[in-house]
Design a protein around this motif. Structure first.
Motif, PDB file in Angstrom:
ATOM      1  N   LEU A 161      -7.159  -6.978 -11.073  1.00  0.00           N
ATOM      2  CA  LEU A 161      -6.495  -6.407  -9.908  1.00  0.00           C
ATOM      3  C   LEU A 161      -6.578  -4.891  -9.917  1.00  0.00           C
ATOM      4  CD1 LEU A 161      -4.742  -6.716  -7.390  1.00  0.00           C
ATOM      5  CD2 LEU A 161      -2.724  -6.725  -8.874  1.00  0.00           C
ATOM      6  N   ALA A 162      -6.412  -4.286 -11.106  1.00  0.00           N
ATOM      7  CA  ALA A 162      -6.476  -2.827 -11.201  1.00  0.00           C
ATOM      8  C   ALA A 162      -7.867  -2.316 -10.829  1.00  0.00           C
ATOM      9  CB  ALA A 162      -6.107  -2.387 -12.615  1.00  0.00           C
ATOM     10  N   THR A 163      -8.899  -2.993 -11.329  1.00  0.00           N
ATOM     11  CA  THR A 163     -10.271  -2.592 -11.009  1.00  0.00           C
ATOM     12  C   THR A 163     -10.537  -2.721  -9.511  1.00  0.00           C
ATOM     13  OG1 THR A 163     -11.034  -3.311 -13.199  1.00  0.00           O
ATOM     14  CG2 THR A 163     -12.691  -3.074 -11.473  1.00  0.00           C
ATOM     15  N   ALA A 164     -10.111  -3.840  -8.944  1.00  0.00           N
ATOM     16  CA  ALA A 164     -10.317  -4.063  -7.511  1.00  0.00           C
ATOM     17  C   ALA A 164      -9.530  -3.052  -6.682  1.00  0.00           C
ATOM     18  CB  ALA A 164      -9.904  -5.487  -7.148  1.00  0.00           C
ATOM     19  N   THR A 165      -8.315  -2.714  -7.125  1.00  0.00           N
ATOM     20  CA  THR A 165      -7.494  -1.746  -6.404  1.00  0.00           C
ATOM     21  C   THR A 165      -8.172  -0.381  -6.368  1.00  0.00           C
ATOM     22  OG1 THR A 165      -5.460  -2.899  -7.022  1.00  0.00           O
ATOM     23  CG2 THR A 165      -5.250  -0.600  -6.335  1.00  0.00           C
ATOM     24  N   THR A 166      -8.718   0.021  -7.504  1.00  0.00           N
ATOM     25  CA  THR A 166      -9.430   1.300  -7.566  1.00  0.00           C
ATOM     26  C   THR A 166     -10.630   1.294  -6.627  1.00  0.00           C
ATOM     27  OG1 THR A 166      -8.739   1.616  -9.871  1.00  0.00           O
ATOM     28  CG2 THR A 166     -10.623   2.894  -9.100  1.00  0.00           C
ATOM     29  N   MET A 167     -11.367   0.191  -6.620  1.00  0.00           N
ATOM     30  CA  MET A 167     -12.549   0.073  -5.773  1.00  0.00           C
ATOM     31  C   MET A 167     -12.174   0.180  -4.297  1.00  0.00           C
ATOM     32  SD  MET A 167     -15.235  -3.117  -5.508  1.00  0.00           S
ATOM     33  CE  MET A 167     -15.456  -3.093  -7.278  1.00  0.00           C
ATOM     34  N   ILE A 168     -11.142  -0.569  -3.902  1.00  0.00           N
ATOM     35  CA  ILE A 168     -10.705  -0.558  -2.500  1.00  0.00           C
ATOM     36  C   ILE A 168     -10.203   0.831  -2.111  1.00  0.00           C
ATOM     37  CG2 ILE A 168      -8.964  -1.432  -0.893  1.00  0.00           C
ATOM     38  CD1 ILE A 168     -11.172  -3.409  -1.362  1.00  0.00           C
ATOM     39  N   LEU A 186      -5.031  -7.395  -1.037  1.00  0.00           N
ATOM     40  CA  LEU A 186      -5.645  -7.684  -2.338  1.00  0.00           C
ATOM     41  C   LEU A 186      -4.620  -8.296  -3.285  1.00  0.00           C
ATOM     42  CD1 LEU A 186      -8.181  -7.319  -4.148  1.00  0.00           C
ATOM     43  CD2 LEU A 186      -7.228  -5.117  -4.850  1.00  0.00           C
ATOM     44  N   LYS A 187      -3.411  -7.770  -3.302  1.00  0.00           N
ATOM     45  CA  LYS A 187      -2.354  -8.284  -4.174  1.00  0.00           C
ATOM     46  C   LYS A 187      -1.932  -9.692  -3.768  1.00  0.00           C
ATOM     47  CE  LYS A 187      -0.427  -3.762  -5.398  1.00  0.00           C
ATOM     48  NZ  LYS A 187       0.759  -2.857  -5.300  1.00  0.00           N
ATOM     49  N   GLN A 188      -2.135 -10.021  -2.500  1.00  0.00           N
ATOM     50  CA  GLN A 188      -1.794 -11.360  -2.019  1.00  0.00           C
ATOM     51  C   GLN A 188      -2.891 -12.375  -2.324  1.00  0.00           C
ATOM     52  OE1 GLN A 188      -0.860 -10.892   2.129  1.00  0.00           O
ATOM     53  NE2 GLN A 188       0.846  -9.484   1.743  1.00  0.00           N
ATOM     54  N   GLY A 189      -3.977 -11.900  -2.951  1.00  0.00           N
ATOM     55  CA  GLY A 189      -5.034 -12.818  -3.387  1.00  0.00           C
ATOM     56  C   GLY A 189      -6.305 -12.785  -2.569  1.00  0.00           C
ATOM     57  N   GLN A 190      -6.415 -11.828  -1.642  1.00  0.00           N
ATOM     58  CA  GLN A 190      -7.620 -11.771  -0.820  1.00  0.00           C
ATOM     59  C   GLN A 190      -8.805 -11.286  -1.647  1.00  0.00           C
ATOM     60  OE1 GLN A 190      -9.568 -12.993   1.531  1.00  0.00           O
ATOM     61  NE2 GLN A 190      -7.924 -12.583   3.013  1.00  0.00           N
ATOM     62  N   ASP A 191     -10.005 -11.792  -1.322  1.00  0.00           N
ATOM     63  CA  ASP A 191     -11.212 -11.457  -2.068  1.00  0.00           C
ATOM     64  C   ASP A 191     -11.640 -10.010  -1.819  1.00  0.00           C
ATOM     65  OD1 ASP A 191     -13.672 -12.366  -3.607  1.00  0.00           O
ATOM     66  OD2 ASP A 191     -14.575 -11.630  -1.758  1.00  0.00           O
ATOM     67  N   VAL A 192     -12.149  -9.336  -2.879  1.00  0.00           N
ATOM     68  CA  VAL A 192     -12.532  -7.924  -2.789  1.00  0.00           C
ATOM     69  C   VAL A 192     -13.662  -7.722  -1.785  1.00  0.00           C
ATOM     70  CG1 VAL A 192     -13.390  -5.928  -4.055  1.00  0.00           C
ATOM     71  CG2 VAL A 192     -11.787  -7.495  -5.136  1.00  0.00           C
ATOM     72  N   GLN A 193     -14.713  -8.527  -1.897  1.00  0.00           N
ATOM     73  CA  GLN A 193     -15.863  -8.360  -1.013  1.00  0.00           C
ATOM     74  C   GLN A 193     -15.469  -8.575   0.448  1.00  0.00           C
ATOM     75  OE1 GLN A 193     -18.786  -7.178  -1.868  1.00  0.00           O
ATOM     76  NE2 GLN A 193     -18.025  -6.993  -3.971  1.00  0.00           N
TER      77      GLN A 193
END
Length: 274
Positions: A161-168, A186-193
């Motif tokens: 989640l931390a990596t995805a948060t930084t990316m977003i 994202l925190k609710q489970g949505q896909d990064v892509q």
């Protein structure tokens, strides 16, 4: 307790069977006619009387037979109630002891979680407590292994989640978009892509709306231009757009009234300015 069932004997049972058999043999295929109707009614009355006598005797014997059973059941229930007076306090004590044991086991497991949590960089409240850990059948070693496994899963999820948060965040800032709503998804489970693509769609949508606005402004400007006389004319229709001008007019009173009538007649709006 000793019990020997008392047999119930029907006197002259064989004679009763033989008599009933004779009636069956004689009347089973009987055809009722006007000639034998009286005889048939008499036979029916005798059979009903015999049947009633048998049933009345059965009921009498059953009442007498059940009386000792009812007395026996009453005495047994009294004995059972006396035994329950001993069993109930024991059950209550064992139940309280089990509650204390489970509470102590839960406290021990929570202490174990608090001790292990810093090693996995997770919070105590992030670990879901498994009710199975309170059972006697599960060993402390197994509990430790399951707690460690749970913490590993939580830590991996947090890192992801931390990596995805930084990316977003970086991507949203790069395209001048507020990252917070996307991070919430994202925190609710949505896909990064999916979120990255959604950000692209939003940016493109904003750009398209801006292009459409500029086009409308350009078209509006091309459709209207001010002439050398100060009038605004629509270039497509040639229609003169209304224009307001302040004029100072010097004239006689009659001329003023005449000018006023002319402007009213031609739909020209005017007002007195002091």
């Amino acid at each position: 307790m000793d019990y020997q069932p008392v047999p119930i004997k029907i006197n002259n049972l064989e004679g009763l069977r033989a008599s009933i058999a004779q009636y069956i043999s004689r009347y089973s295929n009987l055809v009722i006619t006007e000639d034998n109707v009286t005889d048939s009614k008499q036979v029916r009355a005798k059979l009903n009387k015999l049947k009633k006598a048998l049933d009345d005797r059965r009921k009498e014997i059953k009442r007498n037979y059940n009386q000792p059973l009812r007395e026996f059941e009453t005495e047994v229930k009294k004995l059972e109630a006396s035994i329950d007076m001993i069993i109930d306090p024991i059950d209550e004590g064992l139940g309280e002891l089990e509650v204390q044991r489970r509470e102590q086991r839960k406290a021990d497991v929570m202490g174990l979680i608090a001790e292990m949590a810093p090693n996995y960089d997770v919070g105590v409240d992030e670990i879901e407590f498994d009710p199975r850990w309170l059972n006697k059948s599960i060993s402390n070693k197994q509990i430790t292994q399951e707690v460690a496994s749970s913490m590993t899963v939580v830590k991996q999820a947090k890192d992801k989640l931390a990596t995805a948060t930084t990316m977003i965040t970086k991507y949203a800032q790069a395209v001048d978009v507020d990252p917070i709503p996307w991070i919430d998804q994202l925190k609710q489970g949505q896909d990064v892509q999916y979120l990255l693509q959604a950000i692209d769609r939003q940016v493109e949508s904003v750009k398209e709306r801006e292009r459409q606005r500029e086009i409308k402004q350009q078209v509006a400007a091309e459709h209207q231009q001010e002439t050398s006389t100060g009038k605004i004319v629509d270039t497509d229709t040639g229609e003169v757009v209304s224009l307001t001008r302040t004029l100072k007019i010097t004239a006689t009173k009659d001329q003023m009234w005449g000018l006023s009538s002319y402007m009213k007649k031609n739909g020209i709006k005017f007002e007195a300015v002091m």
